[in-house]
Design an enzyme around this catalytic site. Structure first.
Site, short mmCIF file in Angstrom:
data_model
loop_
_atom_site.label_atom_id
_atom_site.label_comp_id
_atom_site.label_asym_id
_atom_site.label_seq_id
_atom_site.Cartn_x
_atom_site.Cartn_y
_atom_site.Cartn_z
N ARG A 164 0.83 -1.22 0.00
CA ARG A 164 0.00 0.00 0.00
C ARG A 164 0.87 1.27 0.00
O ARG A 164 0.54 2.26 0.66
CB ARG A 164 -0.95 0.04 1.19
CG ARG A 164 -1.87 -1.13 1.31
CD ARG A 164 -3.00 -1.11 0.28
NE ARG A 164 -3.98 -2.12 0.61
CZ ARG A 164 -3.88 -3.40 0.24
NH1 ARG A 164 -2.85 -3.81 -0.51
NH2 ARG A 164 -4.80 -4.26 0.58
N SER A 238 -11.16 0.77 3.29
CA SER A 238 -10.45 0.61 4.57
C SER A 238 -9.94 1.96 5.03
O SER A 238 -9.14 2.58 4.32
CB SER A 238 -9.27 -0.34 4.41
OG SER A 238 -9.72 -1.57 3.94
N GLU A 334 -5.24 4.92 6.19
CA GLU A 334 -4.83 4.67 4.81
C GLU A 334 -5.39 5.79 3.93
O GLU A 334 -4.81 6.17 2.92
CB GLU A 334 -5.40 3.31 4.36
CG GLU A 334 -5.06 2.96 2.93
CD GLU A 334 -5.60 1.59 2.53
OE1 GLU A 334 -5.18 0.59 3.11
OE2 GLU A 334 -6.45 1.55 1.61
#
Ligand code: FAD
Ligand code: NAP
Length: 338
Positions: A164, A238, A334
């Site tokens: 990520r 998320s 995130e």
């Protein structure tokens, strides 16, 4: 190129938060960035790039000059018996690109089906799902500088992709406009069904020898059953990253909490499922005013309607504190908080 001022971003972010951009333009081609840079300079505003708005939380009106890619061509660059290289413009919808590639018989992206957003944003956080990351199929990324619109290209290795993460989220953060991405896809399927509930879903679909299109259909079904559809319930996927922790810390957590889901990353580090930490801290399904933690997926914060970005952020901070208190693990967002 049409300049909009005091422009509502409500329909341009999947949380559905009603904040304004001081300026906004939809670029019809990458070259128009030069004009946008001049206009932003004239207005004394900083440039900011907006994709599909699916990884954002807007907490205030934005005093910036937003540019969004409004171009979406696809061009085959090279083809062999086994692979194809395709250049896709930043403004192409990610999921539509996945479906398009599968229809052409170009394989690899099936596990990344139904991820919202645009192609241009995919390399930024190296989007991933069901054991596949976009880095596995990115050959090169073409971008322009937000300072002078100059054109550059980085190879896969130069993008420094990680879990990520990439160079675009680090050194190049806020500096560039991704114009197109070159993918190298396979002509023979190499499917990966080992992750999560894919095999179970294929069984339920009565599929014995799955094709990449079957895998895509299974991923779509699982996602539709577990994740809130932003068109119905505002969210940005998320909200938190799964923490990657030193093995020593993970071992000590496992001693105290034997059921904690842990996935090895390297000899030194392991990934812990943030959703489990949140659930165990008592926050799964909890609602606070107009926002809350989703009842089926604790990593996802949702806007039940009319929530402000500040309210969602305050909820996120409460979740972070609860997890910190119980597990001494600091969750990090995130989502980009603007
Ligand atoms: P935006 O949210 O508009 O922007 C995100 C960041 O990228 C910002 O910093 C922005 O400035 C920058 N950016 C966007 N486009 C460009 C560009 N062309 N050039 C330079 N900078 C740019 N993510 C996953 O990794 N895996 C998943 O499985 C997943 N599932 C999701 C499910 C749901 C329901 C939702 C709502 C989100 C999910 N996400 C997932 C998060 C999100 O979809 C991805 O991060 C996606 O790549 C964001 O794309 P976007 O175009 O919406 O980017
Ligand atoms: P899940 O399958 O219930 O798994 C829960 C967590 O455990 C995930 O975060 C996943 O990590 C990890 N995990 C499960 N099996 C694993 C394995 N074999 N190896 C390594 N890690 C494993 O997750 P879910 O919520 O239904 O999501 C399914 C997939 O979609 C996941 O890959 C998830 O990342 C992705 N997704 C991402 C977002 C986003 O916004 N970023 C939103 C929704 C779904 P990983 O997250 O690292 O895969």
């Amino acid at each position: 190129m049409k300049l909009e001022q005091n422009y509502s971003l409500k329909h341009l972010n999947t949380f559905g938060i009603d904040q304004q951009a001081a300026s906004y333009v939809l670029l019809r081609e990458g070259a128009e960035l030069a004009e946008a840079i001049n206009q932003a300079k004239g207005l004394g505003q900083e440039l900011r790039v907006l994709g599909g708005g699916s990884n954002l939380l807007l907490t205030q009106d934005q005093p910036h000059f937003f540019v969004q890619p409004g171009f979406d061509n696809i061009q085959v660059l090279e083809e062999s018996n086994t692979t194809v290289q395709v250049r896709v413009d930043a403004g192409f919808n990610w999921h539509n690109w996945v479906l398009y590639s599968l229809n052409q018989g170009w394989y690899g992206l099936e596990n990344l089906s139904l991820i919202p957003g645009m192609v241009g944003a995919a390399p930024i956080q190296n989007i991933g799902a069901y054991g596949v990351e976009v880095k596995d199929f990115v050959k090169a990324v073409h971008f322009r500088s937000l300072r002078d619109a100059s054109q550059h290209v980085l190879s896969n290795e130069e993008c420094r992709f990680a879990y990520r993460d990439s160079l675009f989220k680090q050194e190049l953060k806020g500096e560039i406009f991704i114009e197109s991405v070159v993918f190298e896809l396979l002509k023979q399927p190499n499917i990966n069904t080992s992750y999560g509930a894919i095999e179970q879903e294929l069984e339920a679909m009565a599929v014995k020898n799955p094709s990449p299109k079957d895998v895509s259909a299974a991923v779509i079904k699982i996602r539709q059953s577990k994740l809130p559809d932003p068109a119905v319930l505002g969210n940005s996927g998320s909200f938190f990253k799964n923490p990657i922790l030193p093995v020593k810390q993970v071992n000590s957590l496992q001693e105290q909490f034997p059921n904690i889901p842990v996935y090895p990353i390297s000899e030194q580090e392991a990934k812990v499922a943030a959703g489990w930490l949140i659930e165990q801290s008592g926050w799964k399904g909890k609602r606070v005013g107009p926002c809350g933690v989703h009842e089926k997926q604790a990593l996802v914060l949702v806007n039940y309607g009319g929530a402000s970005g500040a309210q969602v952020l305050s909820l996120a901070k409460d979740v972070i504190s609860a997890v910190e208190e119980r597990f001494s693990v600091s969750l990090e967002p995130e989502v980009n908080v603007w």
